[in-house]
Write a protein that holds these residues in place. Structure first.
Motif, PDB file in Angstrom:
ATOM      1  N   MET A 153      40.582  32.428 -41.758  1.00  0.00           N
ATOM      2  CA  MET A 153      39.798  31.641 -42.727  1.00  0.00           C
ATOM      3  C   MET A 153      39.516  30.250 -42.156  1.00  0.00           C
ATOM      4  O   MET A 153      40.392  29.606 -41.608  1.00  0.00           O
ATOM      5  N   SER A 154      38.276  29.782 -42.306  1.00  0.00           N
ATOM      6  CA  SER A 154      37.924  28.444 -41.860  1.00  0.00           C
ATOM      7  C   SER A 154      38.615  27.399 -42.729  1.00  0.00           C
ATOM      8  O   SER A 154      38.820  27.592 -43.931  1.00  0.00           O
ATOM      9  N   THR A 155      38.992  26.280 -42.104  1.00  0.00           N
ATOM     10  CA  THR A 155      39.589  25.173 -42.853  1.00  0.00           C
ATOM     11  C   THR A 155      38.730  24.785 -44.037  1.00  0.00           C
ATOM     12  O   THR A 155      39.221  24.503 -45.131  1.00  0.00           O
ATOM     13  N   TYR A 156      37.425  24.801 -43.847  1.00  0.00           N
ATOM     14  CA  TYR A 156      36.523  24.331 -44.893  1.00  0.00           C
ATOM     15  C   TYR A 156      36.279  25.352 -45.986  1.00  0.00           C
ATOM     16  O   TYR A 156      35.667  25.034 -47.001  1.00  0.00           O
ATOM     17  N   ASP A 157      36.795  26.583 -45.826  1.00  0.00           N
ATOM     18  CA  ASP A 157      36.804  27.498 -46.964  1.00  0.00           C
ATOM     19  C   ASP A 157      37.749  26.972 -48.028  1.00  0.00           C
ATOM     20  O   ASP A 157      37.611  27.265 -49.214  1.00  0.00           O
ATOM     21  N   THR A 158      38.723  26.165 -47.607  1.00  0.00           N
ATOM     22  CA  THR A 158      39.700  25.592 -48.525  1.00  0.00           C
ATOM     23  C   THR A 158      39.306  24.207 -49.004  1.00  0.00           C
ATOM     24  O   THR A 158      39.361  23.917 -50.202  1.00  0.00           O
ATOM     25  N   ILE A 159      38.865  23.334 -48.096  1.00  0.00           N
ATOM     26  CA  ILE A 159      38.650  21.926 -48.464  1.00  0.00           C
ATOM     27  C   ILE A 159      37.181  21.557 -48.640  1.00  0.00           C
ATOM     28  O   ILE A 159      36.875  20.418 -48.977  1.00  0.00           O
ATOM     29  N   GLY A 160      36.269  22.498 -48.425  1.00  0.00           N
ATOM     30  CA  GLY A 160      34.851  22.148 -48.424  1.00  0.00           C
ATOM     31  C   GLY A 160      34.094  22.419 -49.702  1.00  0.00           C
ATOM     32  O   GLY A 160      32.862  22.424 -49.707  1.00  0.00           O
ATOM     33  N   LYS A 161      34.811  22.623 -50.820  1.00  0.00           N
ATOM     34  CA  LYS A 161      34.144  23.095 -52.031  1.00  0.00           C
ATOM     35  C   LYS A 161      33.226  22.061 -52.674  1.00  0.00           C
ATOM     36  O   LYS A 161      32.289  22.416 -53.385  1.00  0.00           O
ATOM     37  N   SER A 162      33.489  20.778 -52.466  1.00  0.00           N
ATOM     38  CA  SER A 162      32.623  19.744 -53.055  1.00  0.00           C
ATOM     39  C   SER A 162      31.861  18.986 -51.974  1.00  0.00           C
ATOM     40  O   SER A 162      31.328  17.909 -52.223  1.00  0.00           O
ATOM     41  N   TYR A 163      31.813  19.558 -50.785  1.00  0.00           N
ATOM     42  CA  TYR A 163      31.263  18.873 -49.625  1.00  0.00           C
ATOM     43  C   TYR A 163      29.803  18.471 -49.821  1.00  0.00           C
ATOM     44  O   TYR A 163      29.404  17.360 -49.490  1.00  0.00           O
ATOM     45  N   ALA A 164      29.012  19.381 -50.360  1.00  0.00           N
ATOM     46  CA  ALA A 164      27.577  19.118 -50.482  1.00  0.00           C
ATOM     47  C   ALA A 164      27.265  17.977 -51.444  1.00  0.00           C
ATOM     48  O   ALA A 164      26.208  17.357 -51.365  1.00  0.00           O
ATOM     49  N   GLN A 165      28.184  17.678 -52.336  1.00  0.00           N
ATOM     50  CA  GLN A 165      27.947  16.629 -53.334  1.00  0.00           C
ATOM     51  C   GLN A 165      28.075  15.232 -52.747  1.00  0.00           C
ATOM     52  O   GLN A 165      27.365  14.298 -53.161  1.00  0.00           O
ATOM     53  N   PHE A 166      28.976  15.084 -51.761  1.00  0.00           N
ATOM     54  CA  PHE A 166      29.268  13.746 -51.250  1.00  0.00           C
ATOM     55  C   PHE A 166      28.927  13.542 -49.779  1.00  0.00           C
ATOM     56  O   PHE A 166      28.918  12.420 -49.303  1.00  0.00           O
ATOM     57  N   ARG A 167      28.668  14.607 -49.052  1.00  0.00           N
ATOM     58  CA  ARG A 167      28.363  14.486 -47.634  1.00  0.00           C
ATOM     59  C   ARG A 167      26.870  14.738 -47.425  1.00  0.00           C
ATOM     60  O   ARG A 167      26.449  15.727 -46.846  1.00  0.00           O
ATOM     61  N   LEU A 168      26.080  13.810 -47.934  1.00  0.00           N
ATOM     62  CA  LEU A 168      24.630  13.917 -47.849  1.00  0.00           C
ATOM     63  C   LEU A 168      24.143  13.321 -46.536  1.00  0.00           C
ATOM     64  O   LEU A 168      24.669  12.304 -46.073  1.00  0.00           O
ATOM     65  N   PRO A 169      23.139  13.924 -45.907  1.00  0.00           N
ATOM     66  CA  PRO A 169      22.685  13.423 -44.610  1.00  0.00           C
ATOM     67  C   PRO A 169      22.169  11.992 -44.712  1.00  0.00           C
ATOM     68  O   PRO A 169      21.456  11.648 -45.653  1.00  0.00           O
ATOM     69  N   ASP A 170      22.555  11.183 -43.751  1.00  0.00           N
ATOM     70  CA  ASP A 170      22.089   9.797 -43.716  1.00  0.00           C
ATOM     71  C   ASP A 170      20.901   9.704 -42.763  1.00  0.00           C
ATOM     72  O   ASP A 170      20.983  10.147 -41.614  1.00  0.00           O
ATOM     73  N   ARG A 171      19.822   9.112 -43.218  1.00  0.00           N
ATOM     74  CA  ARG A 171      18.580   9.083 -42.439  1.00  0.00           C
ATOM     75  C   ARG A 171      18.758   8.352 -41.108  1.00  0.00           C
ATOM     76  O   ARG A 171      18.102   8.675 -40.110  1.00  0.00           O
ATOM     77  N   ARG A 172      19.656   7.352 -41.067  1.00  0.00           N
ATOM     78  CA  ARG A 172      19.844   6.585 -39.831  1.00  0.00           C
ATOM     79  C   ARG A 172      20.549   7.419 -38.765  1.00  0.00           C
ATOM     80  O   ARG A 172      20.272   7.281 -37.569  1.00  0.00           O
ATOM     81  N   ILE A 173      21.440   8.283 -39.196  1.00  0.00           N
ATOM     82  CA  ILE A 173      22.077   9.196 -38.246  1.00  0.00           C
ATOM     83  C   ILE A 173      21.052  10.201 -37.742  1.00  0.00           C
ATOM     84  O   ILE A 173      20.998  10.501 -36.540  1.00  0.00           O
ATOM     85  N   VAL A 174      20.227  10.710 -38.640  1.00  0.00           N
ATOM     86  CA  VAL A 174      19.153  11.629 -38.239  1.00  0.00           C
ATOM     87  C   VAL A 174      18.225  10.958 -37.235  1.00  0.00           C
ATOM     88  O   VAL A 174      17.875  11.531 -36.197  1.00  0.00           O
ATOM     89  N   ASP A 175      17.836   9.726 -37.519  1.00  0.00           N
ATOM     90  CA  ASP A 175      16.940   8.988 -36.614  1.00  0.00           C
ATOM     91  C   ASP A 175      17.560   8.854 -35.226  1.00  0.00           C
ATOM     92  O   ASP A 175      16.884   9.065 -34.208  1.00  0.00           O
ATOM     93  N   CYS A 176      18.842   8.489 -35.183  1.00  0.00           N
ATOM     94  CA  CYS A 176      19.511   8.288 -33.885  1.00  0.00           C
ATOM     95  C   CYS A 176      19.598   9.588 -33.100  1.00  0.00           C
ATOM     96  O   CYS A 176      19.375   9.618 -31.882  1.00  0.00           O
ATOM     97  N   LEU A 177      19.909  10.679 -33.773  1.00  0.00           N
ATOM     98  CA  LEU A 177      20.026  11.962 -33.097  1.00  0.00           C
ATOM     99  C   LEU A 177      18.685  12.423 -32.542  1.00  0.00           C
ATOM    100  O   LEU A 177      18.588  12.853 -31.390  1.00  0.00           O
ATOM    101  N   LEU A 178      17.649  12.317 -33.354  1.00  0.00           N
ATOM    102  CA  LEU A 178      16.330  12.766 -32.886  1.00  0.00           C
ATOM    103  C   LEU A 178      15.800  11.860 -31.783  1.00  0.00           C
ATOM    104  O   LEU A 178      15.139  12.333 -30.848  1.00  0.00           O
ATOM    105  N   ASN A 179      16.094  10.590 -31.869  1.00  0.00           N
ATOM    106  CA  ASN A 179      15.688   9.678 -30.798  1.00  0.00           C
ATOM    107  C   ASN A 179      16.400  10.037 -29.496  1.00  0.00           C
ATOM    108  O   ASN A 179      15.811   9.953 -28.406  1.00  0.00           O
ATOM    109  N   ALA A 180      17.653  10.455 -29.604  1.00  0.00           N
ATOM    110  CA  ALA A 180      18.410  10.846 -28.416  1.00  0.00           C
ATOM    111  C   ALA A 180      17.881  12.140 -27.809  1.00  0.00           C
ATOM    112  O   ALA A 180      17.843  12.293 -26.586  1.00  0.00           O
ATOM    113  N   LEU A 181      17.451  13.057 -28.650  1.00  0.00           N
ATOM    114  CA  LEU A 181      17.002  14.362 -28.154  1.00  0.00           C
ATOM    115  C   LEU A 181      15.616  14.310 -27.530  1.00  0.00           C
ATOM    116  O   LEU A 181      15.314  15.073 -26.599  1.00  0.00           O
ATOM    117  N   GLN A 182      14.752  13.436 -28.046  1.00  0.00           N
ATOM    118  CA  GLN A 182      13.413  13.266 -27.487  1.00  0.00           C
ATOM    119  C   GLN A 182      12.663  14.601 -27.394  1.00  0.00           C
ATOM    120  O   GLN A 182      12.174  14.994 -26.332  1.00  0.00           O
TER     121      GLN A 182
END
Length: 258
Positions: A1-30
């Motif tokens: 069983m994955s660790t997050y099968d146990t601790i990930g039940k409310s993950y989607a509510q509070f771990r929302l993608p941050d646009r600045r992280i997205v920007d940095c990743l896409l800028n890095a990938l080019q």
């Protein structure tokens, strides 16, 4: 069983993608829009969806059924039940890959890095991770001293990761510090550096592995002390300087292998 099968039940509510992280990743990938990106350890797919909305095709790879079940469908995100050490994709099947705060959950880092390298054609691999060796003084440690031990036990030294990539993947490596803004939407461990009341919320703490995987009594002791110091004004006296910062560099990094 994955660790997050146990601790990930409310993950989607509070771990929302941050646009600045997205920007940095896409800028890095080019990459050109329309390119295919593998999101390894995709969680609930927030970043997969955010990147797909920028015009890319995303292969989201995640071993936890609980996490995958929280994903919001997107026509340009294709899901795969799999782990980083055995990615269910053919050789050279994607243009690039990303790993967002997932390196420390890999059971075999070297096998995972080789697998990611296997599925990427000639593009870059971008890791958003945390360097415990670059850790700065942080008021959170005073209330939850076990965080130091968790970081040392969970996160691979940055030098080791870079050396392995250079030696075995034959990639060049660039490293970019990511100072945290005060209004992150992805509530990972240090996201509340300017919002101490955030750590009083048990549901938010449950979406942070350092809290979710630690003895609840140790966590509760720190929570009670933090709550008392906030109520008395002691936190403001000792740590009010943090409220004056516009960003805080506590050791988060973007590693780009090309």
């Amino acid at each position: 069983m994955s660790t997050y099968d146990t601790i990930g039940k409310s993950y989607a509510q509070f771990r929302l993608p941050d646009r600045r992280i997205v920007d940095c990743l896409l800028n890095a990938l080019q990459l050109k829009p329309g390119s295919t990106i593998a999101d390894i350890g995709a969680g609930t797919g927030g970043y997969s969806r955010a990147i797909a909305e920028r015009g890319f095709l995303v292969y989201a790879v995640e071993p936890s059924e609980v996490m995958r079940s929280q994903a919001i469908p997107h026509p340009h995100v294709k899901w795969f039940d799999g782990c980083a050490e055995a990615i269910p994709l053919p050789d050279n099947s994607v243009d690039a890959a990303i790993c967002i705060l997932s390196l420390h959950h890999f059971t075999d880092l070297e096998a995972a890095l080789l697998e990611i390298h296997r599925v990427v054609r000639t593009g870059a691999i971008a890791f958003f991770t945390y360097d415990s060796q670059a850790r700065k003084d942080f008021w959170l440690d005073d209330y939850f001293p076990f965080l130091w031990e968790y970081d040392e036990d969970s996160f691979f030294p940055l030098e080791y990761i870079v050396s392995f990539i250079q030696t075995h993947l034959k990639n060049t490596v660039d490293i970019y510090p990511f100072p945290l803004p005060p209004d992150l939407t992805d509530l990972f461990l240090a996201a509340g550096w300017q919002q101490p009341k955030m750590y009083l919320n048990s549901e938010i703490r449950a979406s942070m592995s350092a809290f979710a995987l630690t003895d609840p009594q140790l966590v509760e002791t720190g929570v009670k002390q933090l709550e008392a110091d906030l109520a008395s004004g002691e936190w403001q006296i000792k740590y009010g300087k943090y409220l004056e910062f516009t960003e805080f560099d506590v050791g988060y990094q973007i590693i780009v292998a090309k």
